[in-house]
Design an enzyme around this catalytic site. Sequence first.
Site, PDB file in Angstrom:
ATOM      1  N   GLY A   1     117.043 -89.214  41.767  1.00 41.76           N
ATOM      2  CA  GLY A   1     116.437 -90.548  41.745  1.00 41.76           C
ATOM      3  C   GLY A   1     117.072 -91.463  40.713  1.00 41.76           C
TER       4      GLY A   1
ATOM      5  N   ALA B   1     113.907 -88.142  39.590  1.00 51.19           N
ATOM      6  CA  ALA B   1     112.451 -88.259  39.641  1.00 51.19           C
ATOM      7  C   ALA B   1     111.865 -87.169  38.758  1.00 51.19           C
ATOM      8  CB  ALA B   1     111.978 -88.100  41.076  1.00 51.19           C
TER       9      ALA B   1
ATOM     10  N   GLU C   1     119.316 -82.788  44.651  1.00 50.38           N
ATOM     11  CA  GLU C   1     118.049 -82.437  45.313  1.00 50.38           C
ATOM     12  C   GLU C   1     118.142 -81.155  46.129  1.00 50.38           C
ATOM     13  OE1 GLU C   1     119.344 -85.474  45.140  1.00 50.38           O
ATOM     14  OE2 GLU C   1     117.769 -86.969  44.806  1.00 50.38           O
TER      15      GLU C   1
ATOM     16  N   GLU D   1     120.011 -92.809  42.415  1.00 52.76           N
ATOM     17  CA  GLU D   1     119.517 -93.743  43.441  1.00 52.76           C
ATOM     18  C   GLU D   1     119.081 -95.063  42.801  1.00 52.76           C
ATOM     19  OE1 GLU D   1     116.858 -90.684  44.962  1.00 52.76           O
ATOM     20  OE2 GLU D   1     117.859 -90.757  46.914  1.00 52.76           O
TER      21      GLU D   1
END
Length: 261
Positions: free
Chosen positions: A112, A69, A135, A115
Site C-alpha cells: 500500500g 497497509a 502482498e 500504491e
Amino acid sequence: IETETKCETLLVAQEGGVAVITLNRPDAMNALNAKLLSELNTVLDKCDADPEIGCVVLTGGEKAFAAGADIKEMKDKSFADAFNTDFIAPYDAIASHKKPLIAAVSGFALGGGMELAMICDMIIAADSAQFGQPEIQLGIMPGAGGTQRLTRAVGKAKAMDLCLTGRRIDAEEAERSGLVARVVPQTALMEETMKIASKIASFSQPAVAMIKKSINTSMATPLPEGIRQERHLFYSTFATEDQKEGMAAFTEKRKPDFKDR
Ligand code: CO8
C-alpha cells in the site's frame, strides 16, 4: 495549514506555496492504518481549499516512506468486514484531490505504500528507495491500484514480475522502468523535491490543475476521447488571467506574475 492541523499520524508544514505532509508512524515503518488515511484525506482537503498552496509534497522517513497497509490492523478482518467497510476506499479519495501531489520516497515503499506513491502525480526517489508489491508473500494481492497503476507505469512484464514474485526494485531500476520521475542522492531528497514543488507552485494554478487532470484522463480513456478533453481544457486556459499574463510577459520580456487561484 500547519497551525490549524493537529494530526496523530502526520506532520504538516508549509514552505511558501508548498505544503509538506510527512507520514509519521516511525515505530511501524509508517504502515498505513485507517487513522493515517483519514488524516491524510483531511489534510489534502485543506490543501485543495487553500488558495495559497500550489503544490503538496508527501514524504515519509529516511528508512521507510511506508511499508504498506497496517498488517496488524488488517489481519483479523473477515470478508464481510472488508467488503462492508470497503476499507480501501480512502485511497480513491486521495487520488481525487486537485492540487499536484509529489511523493518524495526514501527507503521502503512497499504494498500500500508503493500504491500510495503511485497515486501521487510524480515520484522523486532517493537513491536508497526500494519499491515492491510483496502482498503475494502474505497470501493476498495488491488492492489499492498495484496491479493497475503499476502496469500502466511500467508495462505488463515488470508488473507481473513484481506482483507475482514480490521482489523489490531499487531506485535506479524504478527510474529505468518509468515508475519514478527522478532519482536524487538520499541527502538531497527534500531539497530537490522542494525545488520542483516550488517551481510548480509558482505557475498558474488553473493551468497546473488542468495538466494534472488531463494527464490523469489519459490513464482512463481511449486516445481520441483524451485528445478531445485535452482540447477543451486547452481552450479554457484562454479564459484565465494567467494566460494573458503569461503571454504578455513573454512578449514584454519580463517574468510572469501568475495570480489566478
Ligand atoms: N504493517 C504493520 N506493521 C509493520 C508493517 C506493516 N506493513 N511493516 C513494518 N511493520 C512494523 C513491524 O511489525 C515492526 O514492529 P515491531 O517493532 O512492533 O515488531 C516495525 O514495523 C519495524 O519493522 P521490522 O522490524 O520488520 O523492520 P525491518 O527493517 O527488519 O524490515 C520491512 C522492514 C522489510 C519493511 C519489513 O517490516 C516488512 O517486510 N514489512 C511488511 C511489508 C509488507 O508486506 N507490506 C505489504 C502489506 S499488505 C498491503 O499493503 C496491502 C495493501 C492493500 C490496500 C490497503 C488498504 C488500507
